[in-house]
Design an enzyme around this catalytic site. Structure first.
Site, short mmCIF file in Angstrom:
data_model
loop_
_atom_site.label_atom_id
_atom_site.label_comp_id
_atom_site.label_asym_id
_atom_site.label_seq_id
_atom_site.Cartn_x
_atom_site.Cartn_y
_atom_site.Cartn_z
N ASP A 8 -60.98 -68.49 -20.49
CA ASP A 8 -60.18 -69.44 -21.28
C ASP A 8 -59.47 -70.43 -20.38
O ASP A 8 -59.44 -71.62 -20.67
CB ASP A 8 -59.19 -68.69 -22.19
CG ASP A 8 -58.30 -67.70 -21.45
OD1 ASP A 8 -58.49 -67.48 -20.23
OD2 ASP A 8 -57.41 -67.12 -22.10
N ASP A 58 -55.84 -70.52 -13.89
CA ASP A 58 -54.43 -70.70 -13.55
C ASP A 58 -54.25 -70.38 -12.06
O ASP A 58 -54.36 -71.26 -11.22
CB ASP A 58 -53.61 -69.81 -14.48
CG ASP A 58 -52.11 -70.00 -14.32
OD1 ASP A 58 -51.70 -70.90 -13.58
OD2 ASP A 58 -51.35 -69.24 -14.93
N LYS A 116 -55.51 -75.62 -15.15
CA LYS A 116 -54.15 -76.16 -15.01
C LYS A 116 -54.04 -77.06 -13.79
O LYS A 116 -54.72 -76.87 -12.78
CB LYS A 116 -53.15 -75.01 -14.89
CG LYS A 116 -52.85 -74.39 -16.23
CD LYS A 116 -51.61 -73.53 -16.18
CE LYS A 116 -51.47 -72.82 -17.51
NZ LYS A 116 -50.34 -71.88 -17.52
P1 IMP Z 1 -55.37 -66.53 -13.49
O1 IMP Z 1 -55.92 -65.20 -13.15
O2 IMP Z 1 -53.97 -66.72 -12.97
O3 IMP Z 1 -56.26 -67.70 -13.17
O4 IMP Z 1 -55.09 -66.53 -15.02
C1 IMP Z 1 -56.06 -66.57 -15.92
C2 IMP Z 1 -55.68 -65.72 -17.12
O5 IMP Z 1 -54.26 -65.75 -17.38
C3 IMP Z 1 -56.34 -66.31 -18.29
O6 IMP Z 1 -57.54 -65.61 -18.58
C4 IMP Z 1 -55.33 -66.17 -19.39
O7 IMP Z 1 -55.54 -64.96 -20.07
C5 IMP Z 1 -53.99 -66.08 -18.72
N1 IMP Z 1 -53.26 -67.36 -18.76
C6 IMP Z 1 -53.02 -68.20 -17.73
N2 IMP Z 1 -52.34 -69.29 -18.12
C7 IMP Z 1 -52.16 -69.14 -19.46
C8 IMP Z 1 -51.52 -69.97 -20.46
O8 IMP Z 1 -51.00 -71.08 -20.23
N3 IMP Z 1 -51.55 -69.47 -21.73
C9 IMP Z 1 -52.11 -68.28 -22.05
N4 IMP Z 1 -52.72 -67.49 -21.16
C10 IMP Z 1 -52.74 -67.92 -19.86
MG MG Z 2 -57.16 -63.88 -20.43
#
Ligand code: IMP
Ligand code: MG
Length: 187
Positions: free
Chosen positions: A111, A114, A142
């Site tokens: 989705d 981040d 992001k």
């Molecule tokens: P990462 O591992 O930090 O890249 O984060 C990815 C996961 O964190 C995604 O699969 C989302 O489930 C969650 N996530 C990150 N940012 C958001 C946001 O703004 N809204 C909702 N879920 C988020």
């Molecule tokens: Mg997720």
């Protein structure tokens, strides 16, 4: 629920158009990877990361008219009400889907990109099962250095570094069913 919504970043219509565009790019790529008439059985496995990519994946795969299998995996990173990444945890036993990964062209769907921890874990875990290729596609990315620096093959939308919900993305499990992508008002 509605009183918590701050602003709409992406409307249902914008999302629909862009997802179709990206699906067309992916379709072209998959046709390159799995040419018709090739000797081998060209295998494509789509791996949506649950739960956030459920709506994105269901829209995208219906615009990919190729022979494919879909294998969902669950990776969690935002326990409960935290809005900052706290590391990623694989919750699916990949050994159970090993035969769909071995020798297959794998496309991972998430989705939102981040910190990159979720995709990093997904890519490493899947590569251990001997796929023919691994590509990644995220619905949102992001505008923060870790996300922008992370190599990803397809991005539907770049968004500001804000916490968003809707179109599958949640806050504490809620708002996944909103058809638009919105930010929440701090309450
Ligand atoms: P990462 O591992 O930090 O890249 O984060 C990815 C996961 O964190 C995604 O699969 C989302 O489930 C969650 N996530 C990150 N940012 C958001 C946001 O703004 N809204 C909702 N879920 C988020
Ligand atoms: Mg997720």
């Amino acid at each position: 629920m509605a009183h918590d919504i701050d602003k709409t970043l992406l409307t249902r219509k914008q999302i629909e158009l862009r997802v179709k565009e990206v699906a067309a790019q992916i379709h072209a790529r998959l046709r390159e990877l799995t040419p018709a008439g090739g000797k081998e059985d060209p295998r494509v496995t789509i791996v949506p990361i649950m739960t956030g990519s459920m709506i994105f994946a269901s829209d995208l795969i219906r615009d990919l008219p190729v022979r494919m299998r879909v294998r969902i995996v669950a990776i969690s990173s935002y326990p409960g009400t935290a809005t900052k990444s706290k590391g990623a945890l694989m919750q699916t036993e990949l050994a159970a889907v090993a035969e769909d990964l071995l020798g297959s062209h794998v496309l991972i769907l998430d989705d939102i990109l981040d910190s990159g921890q979720t995709l990093d874990l997904a890519i490493k875990s899947i590569k251990a099962y001997g796929p023919a290729s691994v590509e990644t596609c995220v619905f949102l990315r992001k505008d923060r250095p870790e996300a922008q620096a992370f190599p990803v093959d397809y991005v539907c939308f770049d968004i500001p570094d804000e916490f968003v919900v809707g179109y599958g993305l949640d806050y504490d499990g809620y708002y996944r069913n909103l058809p638009d992508v919105v930010t929440l008002r701090e309450v």
